[in-house]
Design a protein around this motif. Structure first.
Motif: not given
Length: 90
Positions: A18-27, A57-76
């Protein structure tokens, strides 16, 4: 028409899927949704598009984390709050 997002299996497993797939799928979805050309038919400039896409995409990653998906950041985060500072130049 459709799109596909691949994942290298030797670098992933149930622990980090989940941490890798969903952020990359969003991009990928961003590219699939917006397309390779602008409405006037000219080629999309990916560097210029990142100025508008990255905040979404950063906003999406923060929303994923808030919903319990351990999504990694797209950049530092340091780069995310300083647009253009971390961009590579030729």
């Amino acid at each position: 028409l459709g799109g596909q997002q691949l994942l290298w299996t030797e670098q992933s497993g149930p622990q980090n899927l989940d941490s890798i797939v969903w952020p990359r799928a969003a991009t990928s979805a961003e590219v699939f949704w917006t397309g390779a050309t602008l409405p006037d038919g000219s080629q999309r400039n990916t560097a210029a598009s990142s100025d508008t896409a990255l905040p979404r995409l950063h906003d999406l990653q923060f929303r994923m984390v808030a919903r319990g998906v351990n999504a990694i950041p797209l950049q530092p985060q340091w780069c995310a709050v300083r647009p253009g500072v971390c961009d590579l130049t030729a």
